[in-house]
Design a protein around this motif. Structure first.
Motif, PDB file in Angstrom:
ATOM      1  N   THR A  75       0.840  -1.200   0.000  1.00 32.40           N
ATOM      2  CA  THR A  75       0.000   0.000   0.000  1.00 32.40           C
ATOM      3  C   THR A  75       0.874   1.249   0.000  1.00 32.40           C
ATOM      4  O   THR A  75       2.078   1.185   0.245  1.00 32.40           O
ATOM      5  N   TYR A  76       0.237   2.400  -0.263  1.00 35.86           N
ATOM      6  CA  TYR A  76       0.943   3.679  -0.239  1.00 35.86           C
ATOM      7  C   TYR A  76       0.374   4.545   0.870  1.00 35.86           C
ATOM      8  O   TYR A  76      -0.842   4.656   1.044  1.00 35.86           O
ATOM      9  N   ASN A  77       1.268   5.173   1.640  1.00 31.61           N
ATOM     10  CA  ASN A  77       0.877   6.014   2.771  1.00 31.61           C
ATOM     11  C   ASN A  77       1.568   7.371   2.661  1.00 31.61           C
ATOM     12  O   ASN A  77       2.797   7.455   2.690  1.00 31.61           O
ATOM     13  N   TYR A  78       0.765   8.421   2.548  1.00 34.34           N
ATOM     14  CA  TYR A  78       1.283   9.785   2.407  1.00 34.34           C
ATOM     15  C   TYR A  78       1.421  10.399   3.798  1.00 34.34           C
ATOM     16  O   TYR A  78       0.448  10.496   4.548  1.00 34.34           O
ATOM     17  N   CYS A  79       2.634  10.810   4.153  1.00 31.51           N
ATOM     18  CA  CYS A  79       2.874  11.515   5.410  1.00 31.51           C
ATOM     19  C   CYS A  79       3.241  12.967   5.105  1.00 31.51           C
ATOM     20  O   CYS A  79       3.951  13.242   4.141  1.00 31.51           O
ATOM     21  N   TYR A  80       2.762  13.863   5.958  1.00 38.58           N
ATOM     22  CA  TYR A  80       3.149  15.264   5.845  1.00 38.58           C
ATOM     23  C   TYR A  80       4.279  15.560   6.817  1.00 38.58           C
ATOM     24  O   TYR A  80       4.185  15.276   8.006  1.00 38.58           O
ATOM     25  N   CYS A  81       5.336  16.123   6.285  1.00 35.96           N
ATOM     26  CA  CYS A  81       6.524  16.486   7.060  1.00 35.96           C
ATOM     27  C   CYS A  81       6.277  17.855   7.707  1.00 35.96           C
ATOM     28  O   CYS A  81       6.398  18.892   7.058  1.00 35.96           O
ATOM     29  N   THR A  82       5.915  17.859   8.987  1.00 42.81           N
ATOM     30  CA  THR A  82       5.420  19.077   9.630  1.00 42.81           C
ATOM     31  C   THR A  82       6.442  20.199   9.695  1.00 42.81           C
ATOM     32  O   THR A  82       6.067  21.373   9.757  1.00 42.81           O
ATOM     33  N   LYS A  83       7.740  19.866   9.683  1.00 40.89           N
ATOM     34  CA  LYS A  83       8.735  20.933   9.812  1.00 40.89           C
ATOM     35  C   LYS A  83       8.707  21.907   8.644  1.00 40.89           C
ATOM     36  O   LYS A  83       9.227  23.016   8.740  1.00 40.89           O
ATOM     37  N   SER A  84       8.101  21.512   7.532  1.00 43.46           N
ATOM     38  CA  SER A  84       7.999  22.420   6.391  1.00 43.46           C
ATOM     39  C   SER A  84       7.136  23.635   6.720  1.00 43.46           C
ATOM     40  O   SER A  84       7.415  24.744   6.267  1.00 43.46           O
ATOM     41  N   SER A  85       6.081  23.414   7.473  1.00 44.24           N
ATOM     42  CA  SER A  85       5.223  24.504   7.943  1.00 44.24           C
ATOM     43  C   SER A  85       4.301  23.959   9.020  1.00 44.24           C
ATOM     44  O   SER A  85       3.481  23.076   8.759  1.00 44.24           O
ATOM     45  N   HIS A  86       4.441  24.489  10.231  1.00 43.79           N
ATOM     46  CA  HIS A  86       3.671  23.998  11.366  1.00 43.79           C
ATOM     47  C   HIS A  86       2.351  24.740  11.569  1.00 43.79           C
ATOM     48  O   HIS A  86       1.599  24.416  12.497  1.00 43.79           O
ATOM     49  N   PHE A  87       2.034  25.717  10.762  1.00 48.51           N
ATOM     50  CA  PHE A  87       0.874  26.562  11.014  1.00 48.51           C
ATOM     51  C   PHE A  87      -0.422  25.746  11.063  1.00 48.51           C
ATOM     52  O   PHE A  87      -0.596  24.772  10.322  1.00 48.51           O
TER      53      PHE A  87
END
Length: 487
Positions: free
Chosen positions: A76-88
């Motif tokens: 399967t494919y799981n998309y994670c968001y890398c929060t350090k790019s923007s924490h707003f």
């Protein structure tokens, strides 16, 4: 002879493009009338167009889903968001509309996750992938998250010492990831990344520290390439080494079933940008599947951690040209009404180039210029485009201000620039607006924060509000609720 700026663009690029077009002679970005923003809010002005965040998430999902079906890939494919790019908060709210997972980097990230859980925006079905070097406070927060029931928390081990800290922090067995210390590109000053465990030591580390420890189950192998996912021999070589380690570990560790291919997709930095996202995704999965099939090992579930790709193309900043300075026969400077060092710090720190276009005067003659910020620092300048070793802009007219936009600036710039704090030469933080769409598809704008005033800056510096220079009548006071202004 064609000497207008619009002629230069037409001769050089395919224009208009998906997100850029001219409307009544001025630039639109995703159908946002940028001159209207300038007239309404002034400059310098930062903005974020939230729908583009969801657009990019769904594009990536589509590329991976199509490749999985085409290749008959069993994972399967799981998309994670890398929060350090923007924490707003407004970014995370938009991201989580798409049911994606979260990748964290520090202890405060866990506090954000807990806040999102309390608000019902994350639940126990979301993976929380914990990267970064884990000092005691970070481990403490990870332990609290796990102990409170978030079993899909996966700390990715960056160094040997983290195991003992995690073992003391959690009340029951947890799933782990291991980060491979990738080899760096030849032009950097060091050979191996400071992050992770050397690829030659991964298997022995697992055998000695994890295999017989009942408190840990190895679930994920993680590798990160600082240059991002690029069609280069370097990237494919590092991916192959990572897959080989996965295969070797999988033969000894049946519960290992996830491969996190850290390092993000590039984002558009020029009208000439060309990147075959779909082809790269298919090639990644092909190489993983081919190697696993050859060794009769089940393919892993794929995780990605996209930060810049998620948020970068959603944002921009608009400046106005204050004046023109002819310093010598060759150098003509356009001085903007802000600072590159403070508002686009990557242009100064790593000479990063963003997509830059004028907002107005497209039908005027153009000239070669340099762009300068208003600080007293000689490094506060911008002197070339990604596709060209020069900058060309419409000629300056004092009677008709020229406005210029830098686009796809949504990742890292606010965090690196010290959003809301003290900035170089005390240049104020610009006004920031958020753009979304209502249920009928109409654009809606909100002010997230106003331009910093001198009182806010002096308070940060420790000056008391009792001097003769404090003029209440000169200060616009606002009350903030969840970051948005209300009068």
């Amino acid at each position: 002879m064609k000497t207008r700026y619009i002629d230069l663009i037409d001769q050089t690029f395919d224009f208009p493009q998906e997100e850029f077009r001219l409307t009544n002679g001025t630039l639109s970005f995703h159908d946002i009338d940028l001159m209207q923003l300038v007239n309404q809010y002034g400059t310098p002005l930062k903005f974020c167009y939230l729908p583009q965040i969801s657009n990019n998430i769904n594009k990536a999902r589509k590329w991976f889903d199509e490749a999985i079906r085409k290749l008959n890939y069993a994972g399967t494919y799981n998309y994670c968001y890398c929060t350090k790019s923007s924490h707003f908060s407004y970014v995370l709210d938009e991201v989580l509309k798409n049911n994606v997972h979260i990748e964290t980097s520090s202890s405060f990230d866990i506090n954000i996750v807990e806040s999102l859980k309390a608000a019902g925006k994350i639940d126990d079905a979301h993976y929380v992938i914990c990267n970064g070097l884990k000092e005691r406070e970070y481990v403490k927060n990870i332990g609290r998250l796990v102990n409170n029931g978030h079993r899909r928390t996966i700390p990715v081990i960056d160094s040997i010492e983290e195991l003992a800290l995690l073992e003391a922090a959690v009340n029951f067995p947890i799933k782990l990831g291991l980060r491979i210390a990738s080899e760096e590109v030849p032009e950097v000053d060091f050979y191996t990344s400071r992050l992770g465990i050397g690829h030659k030591n991964i298997i022995s580390f697992y055998r000695e520290k994890i295999q017989s420890n009942a408190n840990f189950k190895l679930r994920m192998l993680h590798f990160f390439i600082n240059t991002g996912i690029r069609d280069t021999a370097y990237y494919w070589n590092e991916l192959t080494k990572c897959v080989d380690i996965y295969i070797a570990l999988k033969k000894e560790c049946p519960e290992l079933d996830c491969l996190n291919i850290g390092g993000g997709f590039p984002i558009k930095d020029s009208l000439a940008f060309d990147y075959n996202y779909k082809g790269i995704v298919e090639e990644i999965l092909t190489r993983i599947k081919t190697n696993c099939d050859r060794e009769n090992v089940p393919v892993p579930h794929i995780f990605t951690e996209f930060g810049s790709f998620t948020v970068g193309e959603s944002s921009g900043i608009i400046y106005s040209v204050l004046r023109q300075k002819q310093q010598n026969d060759k150098e003509k400077w356009y001085m903007i009404n802000s600072s590159f060092i403070t508002t686009l710090p990557d242009t100064w720190a790593i000479r990063k180039r963003f997509l830059m276009l004028p907002v107005n005067h497209w039908h005027e003659e153009y000239e070669k210029v340099l762009l300068g910020g208003i600080t007293c620092d000689s490094d506060d300048y911008y002197n070339c485009e990604q596709h060209n070793n020069s900058i060309y802009l419409p000629k300056f007219q004092r009677s008709q201000p020229l406005h210029i936009g830098f686009f796809n600036t949504g990742a890292y710039q606010d965090a690196i620039g010290g959003y809301g704090g003290i900035q170089h030469c005390l240049i104020p933080k610009p006004k920031k607006i958020i753009i979304s769409k209502d249920d009928e598809g109409k654009l809606v704008t909100q002010v997230f924060s106003n331009q910093q005033n001198y009182r806010q800056v002096l308070q940060l510096l420790g000056y008391q509000a009792n001097g003769a220079n404090w003029h209440e009548k000169d200060i616009s006071e606002f009350q903030f609720i969840n970051g948005f202004e209300t009068h």
